[in-house]
Structure formats: structure tokens, C-alpha cells
Enzyme design. Sequence first.
Site, PDB file in Angstrom:
ATOM      1  N   ASP A 197      -7.185  -2.251  -7.161  1.00  0.00           N
ATOM      2  CA  ASP A 197      -7.740  -2.810  -5.919  1.00  0.00           C
ATOM      3  C   ASP A 197      -8.127  -4.260  -6.169  1.00  0.00           C
ATOM      4  O   ASP A 197      -8.388  -4.652  -7.312  1.00  0.00           O
ATOM      5  CB  ASP A 197      -8.950  -2.012  -5.423  1.00  0.00           C
ATOM      6  CG  ASP A 197      -9.289  -2.400  -3.987  1.00  0.00           C
ATOM      7  OD1 ASP A 197      -8.623  -1.894  -3.065  1.00  0.00           O
ATOM      8  OD2 ASP A 197     -10.180  -3.244  -3.782  1.00  0.00           O
TER       9      ASP A 197
ATOM     10  N   TYR B 240     -15.321 -10.189   1.714  1.00  0.00           N
ATOM     11  CA  TYR B 240     -16.094  -8.973   1.415  1.00  0.00           C
ATOM     12  C   TYR B 240     -17.413  -9.302   0.729  1.00  0.00           C
ATOM     13  O   TYR B 240     -18.454  -8.740   1.041  1.00  0.00           O
ATOM     14  CB  TYR B 240     -15.285  -8.041   0.504  1.00  0.00           C
ATOM     15  CG  TYR B 240     -14.071  -7.455   1.174  1.00  0.00           C
ATOM     16  CD1 TYR B 240     -14.199  -6.444   2.122  1.00  0.00           C
ATOM     17  CD2 TYR B 240     -12.788  -7.912   0.878  1.00  0.00           C
ATOM     18  CE1 TYR B 240     -13.084  -5.901   2.751  1.00  0.00           C
ATOM     19  CE2 TYR B 240     -11.675  -7.378   1.501  1.00  0.00           C
ATOM     20  CZ  TYR B 240     -11.828  -6.386   2.430  1.00  0.00           C
ATOM     21  OH  TYR B 240     -10.732  -5.860   3.059  1.00  0.00           O
TER      22      TYR B 240
ATOM     23  N   ARG C  69       0.829  -1.214   0.000  1.00  0.00           N
ATOM     24  CA  ARG C  69       0.000   0.000   0.000  1.00  0.00           C
ATOM     25  C   ARG C  69       0.859   1.258   0.000  1.00  0.00           C
ATOM     26  O   ARG C  69       0.510   2.252   0.626  1.00  0.00           O
ATOM     27  CB  ARG C  69      -0.953   0.010   1.209  1.00  0.00           C
ATOM     28  CG  ARG C  69      -1.786  -1.261   1.363  1.00  0.00           C
ATOM     29  CD  ARG C  69      -2.763  -1.508   0.240  1.00  0.00           C
ATOM     30  NE  ARG C  69      -3.851  -0.562   0.227  1.00  0.00           N
ATOM     31  CZ  ARG C  69      -5.016  -0.740   0.856  1.00  0.00           C
ATOM     32  NH1 ARG C  69      -5.237  -1.826   1.533  1.00  0.00           N
ATOM     33  NH2 ARG C  69      -5.962   0.159   0.769  1.00  0.00           N
TER      34      ARG C  69
HETATM   35  O1  1CP Z   1       0.357   0.782  -3.132  1.00  0.00           O
HETATM   36  C1  1CP Z   1      -0.623   0.040  -3.134  1.00  0.00           C
HETATM   37  O2  1CP Z   1      -0.541  -1.076  -2.615  1.00  0.00           O
HETATM   38  C2  1CP Z   1      -1.887   0.533  -3.774  1.00  0.00           C
HETATM   39  C3  1CP Z   1      -2.716  -0.465  -4.488  1.00  0.00           C
HETATM   40  C4  1CP Z   1      -3.721  -1.202  -3.615  1.00  0.00           C
HETATM   41  C5  1CP Z   1      -3.611  -2.523  -3.173  1.00  0.00           C
HETATM   42  C6  1CP Z   1      -2.416  -3.455  -3.309  1.00  0.00           C
HETATM   43  C7  1CP Z   1      -4.979  -0.722  -3.201  1.00  0.00           C
HETATM   44  C8  1CP Z   1      -5.503   0.627  -3.423  1.00  0.00           C
HETATM   45  N1  1CP Z   1      -5.659  -1.743  -2.593  1.00  0.00           N
HETATM   46  C9  1CP Z   1      -4.830  -2.842  -2.554  1.00  0.00           C
HETATM   47  C10 1CP Z   1      -5.139  -4.187  -2.068  1.00  0.00           C
HETATM   48  C11 1CP Z   1      -6.235  -4.375  -1.114  1.00  0.00           C
HETATM   49  N2  1CP Z   1      -7.469  -3.798  -1.113  1.00  0.00           N
HETATM   50  C12 1CP Z   1      -6.189  -5.340  -0.076  1.00  0.00           C
HETATM   51  C13 1CP Z   1      -5.033  -6.251   0.175  1.00  0.00           C
HETATM   52  C14 1CP Z   1      -3.962  -5.543   0.936  1.00  0.00           C
HETATM   53  C15 1CP Z   1      -4.250  -5.243   2.376  1.00  0.00           C
HETATM   54  O3  1CP Z   1      -4.557  -6.174   3.136  1.00  0.00           O
HETATM   55  O4  1CP Z   1      -4.139  -4.069   2.751  1.00  0.00           O
HETATM   56  C16 1CP Z   1      -7.400  -5.291   0.594  1.00  0.00           C
HETATM   57  C17 1CP Z   1      -7.813  -6.108   1.798  1.00  0.00           C
HETATM   58  C18 1CP Z   1      -8.209  -4.316  -0.065  1.00  0.00           C
HETATM   59  C19 1CP Z   1      -9.590  -3.931   0.259  1.00  0.00           C
HETATM   60  C20 1CP Z   1      -9.678  -2.484   0.540  1.00  0.00           C
HETATM   61  N3  1CP Z   1      -9.695  -1.551  -0.456  1.00  0.00           N
HETATM   62  C21 1CP Z   1      -9.670  -1.830   1.776  1.00  0.00           C
HETATM   63  C22 1CP Z   1      -9.591  -2.511   3.141  1.00  0.00           C
HETATM   64  C23 1CP Z   1     -10.926  -2.581   3.810  1.00  0.00           C
HETATM   65  C24 1CP Z   1     -10.859  -3.396   5.094  1.00  0.00           C
HETATM   66  O5  1CP Z   1     -11.501  -4.470   5.171  1.00  0.00           O
HETATM   67  O6  1CP Z   1     -10.152  -2.977   6.034  1.00  0.00           O
HETATM   68  C25 1CP Z   1      -9.747  -0.450   1.524  1.00  0.00           C
HETATM   69  C26 1CP Z   1      -9.822   0.657   2.512  1.00  0.00           C
HETATM   70  C27 1CP Z   1      -9.740  -0.307   0.093  1.00  0.00           C
HETATM   71  C28 1CP Z   1      -9.740   0.965  -0.681  1.00  0.00           C
HETATM   72  C29 1CP Z   1      -8.431   1.300  -1.275  1.00  0.00           C
HETATM   73  N4  1CP Z   1      -7.673   0.467  -2.079  1.00  0.00           N
HETATM   74  C30 1CP Z   1      -6.546   1.136  -2.498  1.00  0.00           C
HETATM   75  C31 1CP Z   1      -6.595   2.454  -1.945  1.00  0.00           C
HETATM   76  C32 1CP Z   1      -5.560   3.519  -2.181  1.00  0.00           C
HETATM   77  C33 1CP Z   1      -7.767   2.539  -1.171  1.00  0.00           C
HETATM   78  C34 1CP Z   1      -8.260   3.743  -0.392  1.00  0.00           C
HETATM   79  C35 1CP Z   1      -9.375   4.438  -1.140  1.00  0.00           C
HETATM   80  C36 1CP Z   1      -9.010   5.741  -1.753  1.00  0.00           C
HETATM   81  O7  1CP Z   1      -7.872   6.215  -1.778  1.00  0.00           O
HETATM   82  O8  1CP Z   1      -9.975   6.385  -2.227  1.00  0.00           O
END
Ligand code: 1CP
Length: 371
Positions: A86, A173, A37
Site C-alpha cells: 500500500d 491522507y 488494484r
Molecule cells: O493490485 C493492487 O494494486 C494491490 C496493491 C495496492 C495498491 C497499488 C493496494 C492494496 N493499494 C494500492 C495503492 C493505493 N492505496 C492507492 C493508489 C491507487 C488508487 O488510487 O486506487 C491509494 C489511493 C491507496 C490508499 C488506500 N488504501 C485506499 C483508498 C482510500 C480512499 O481514499 O478512497 C484503500 C481502501 C486502501 C486499502 C487497501 N490497499 C490495498 C488493498 C487491497 C486495500 C483494501 C484493504 C484490505 O483488503 O484489507
Amino acid sequence: MLLPASHPLTAHATADSRLVRALRGDRPDVTPVWFMRQAGRSLPEYREVRGDGAMLDACLDPAIASEVTLQPVRRHGVDAAIFFSDIVVPLALAGVRVEIAPGRGPVFADPVRTGAAIAELTRIDPAVVAERAEPVAEAVRRTVALLADESERRGEPLPLIGFGGAPFTLAAYLVEGGPSKDHLAARRLLHEDPAGWDALLAWLAAVTGAFLAVQVEHGASAAQLFDSWAGALAPDDYRASVLPASRAALDPVRALQTADEQRIPLVHFGVGTGEILHDLAAAGVDAVGVDYRVPLWEASRRVGSHLTLQGNLDPALLFAPAPVREAAVARILRDGTTARAHVFNLGHGVPAEASPDVLGAIVDQVHAWRP
Ligand code: 1CP
């Protein structure tokens, strides 16, 4: 399937990058480092590019996705980019109604909790993901071109890491309808309707496998499967009802080969997976991502000496006084010598509130370290 000779592992020498070498079991002079992330949330330049648009629209906009992917590479000097996207993007491409709610995460309009809902979902042919993935393919191609420029500037090949969500984490999810604490709805379905569960996970494996393969075909030099929530499972349930689908999700990438007969290095990561580290390795990968709860010397013992380890600084240490953080980084680098090779990373994602300067300082410390 044979990748074109223009693939970066062949044409841009990313096979000689610190990351790819370490994933394949070499110990480069300098330990590679990147952060899960690393793109997004914690960077002011990200918030500027992203504006107020929907997250999934940003993921499917090649100009935004490629620019955001490069931001942490330029700012922190990390050894690899991870594609800005994502885990739910392939589901959106398949036509599943999903949104990423700001401050919350993926939310599904129609949670998939019954045999009938599973039957309806799995009628969608996973092949549509590849057919509709042109925005992803274009974003990857642009990212690889930007990385080639950045590599030139730095004098160091810089690979792109592709990624996908593992079937269980996607199910966590999809079955619940959104983020949850203990993923009870998914774990309940696993026991309530084992046949439906297997069908759901096999479908998710095909969908996420197609997403992974598109990224690699268009230029990613490594791929990571995120089973973030696999630690919620009892080890026996993980082995019997989840691991086969995770292995299947990686099959489309395993089937790819570069023009000079190289395989794509694979990483498997989950949180709270101390009890199943050995099983994560059994998915047929080159490296296992370790969260911060298990020291790397112990993880080496559990995984075995034939794999590379990636990890595992507790993200909470990003907020510690510098000497405390530096001591923790030094300990992890030392512990990493117990594995065949080590890729430095956090034990989970960069928190939104983390200071970019602290991440840069960690990169400098890791790069300056010698065994
Ligand atoms: O640098 C990077 O890694 C950015 C790319 C990335 C990746 C690898 C994003 C962007 N999401 C992910 C993977 C992801 N998404 C995972 C696996 C990694 C981890 O465990 O952290 C998971 C579980 C998600 C699901 C997800 N998407 C969540 C978690 C929710 C929870 O259950 O806690 C969230 C908050 C998102 C939204 C998201 N995805 C990515 C970003 C930058 C964001 C934030 C939203 C935004 O900026 O508007």
C-alpha cells in the site's frame, strides 16, 4: 547505482516482456494488459489468504504479499503483476502511526497540520525506510521467483511492477488524518504554509522514493507513481508546489541501472488529471496513466507522441452488458494506436465488487486484438 546481473530485466528477460517493451515505446504484436488494484479485494482467493489480520501486517508478511501478488496473474492471465502493498507502507516503516481501516482506507493517529507537526515528522531520517524494508525486499524476491515459474508455464516473460504513492496523494491522507473527498486540509496547508508544505512534500518524496527503490533493487522491472488525487489541484498549484516533489520521488529509481545499462521504465498516474496530463509527463517518465475521463486520442495530443499511454476503461463498464463492454474495450484499443505505444488498463482501480470472470474476458479480448 548498478543493479546486480541477477535482476529480472537482465536475467529473466523481462526486458522482452510485452509490458516493458510497450513502456519503452515498442509496439509488441499483442497489447499488454494489467489492472490497477488487480490484487486483493475482488478475488475470493485473496479473502481466503488474508483472513481477518490487519492490512499492513499482510503487506509486511512476505509469504502473504507474494502469494496475493501472483493471484490475479494466474487467474486473469494479465501481462504483469503489481506488488501487493500500500502507498502508506513506507510511512509505517518510518514509524508514523497509521492503520488501514477496513472499508475505509489509511487512517493516521496524528494528522500533520501545523508547522510544529511538520518539523517533528521531518526530523525522521528517510533512510530508516530502506533500513527497515527487509520484509518488502523479501516479499519482492519471493514474488519474482514465483513469477519466473509462472513465466515458464506461460512461455512469456512476466515483469513485476513496483509502486509508490506520490507526495501529494500521501499528504492528502496525512494532513487530513484519513480519506477525504476533496483533500481540502492538504490544499489548505499548501497555501497557508508554503515553506512547511515544501518541507513536508520533500520528506514524503524521500520516503516514497526509498520504498520504490527497494522494490526495483530486489526485482521489480517497472515502477508506477500513483498520484491518485492530483486531479484535485489547480494546474498552477500542481506545477509549482507538487510536481517537483513527484519528480524527486522518482529520482532514486532513475538513478538505478541494470548490468546491461537499461533504465527502469516509469509510469505516472492520477485520477481527474486531464488538465495536467502534460505535467504528469514532465515528471520524467516513460508512460502516463490516463483515467477514463479523457479519450486516449485526446490524451496523446496533450501528452505528446514521445510517451506511452496506459489506460483507460471506466471501471463502471465492468458491470455493463458484455456487448457494451466489448465495444468500449475495442474503442480504447483503437484510440491507443494514436500514442507511440499503449498498455491497456482501467481508468482507475478494480472495484471490490467486480467479477473476476469479466476481467479475464477483457484480457482475452485485448490479447486477441490486432491493429
Ligand atoms: O493490485 C493492487 O494494486 C494491490 C496493491 C495496492 C495498491 C497499488 C493496494 C492494496 N493499494 C494500492 C495503492 C493505493 N492505496 C492507492 C493508489 C491507487 C488508487 O488510487 O486506487 C491509494 C489511493 C491507496 C490508499 C488506500 N488504501 C485506499 C483508498 C482510500 C480512499 O481514499 O478512497 C484503500 C481502501 C486502501 C486499502 C487497501 N490497499 C490495498 C488493498 C487491497 C486495500 C483494501 C484493504 C484490505 O483488503 O484489507
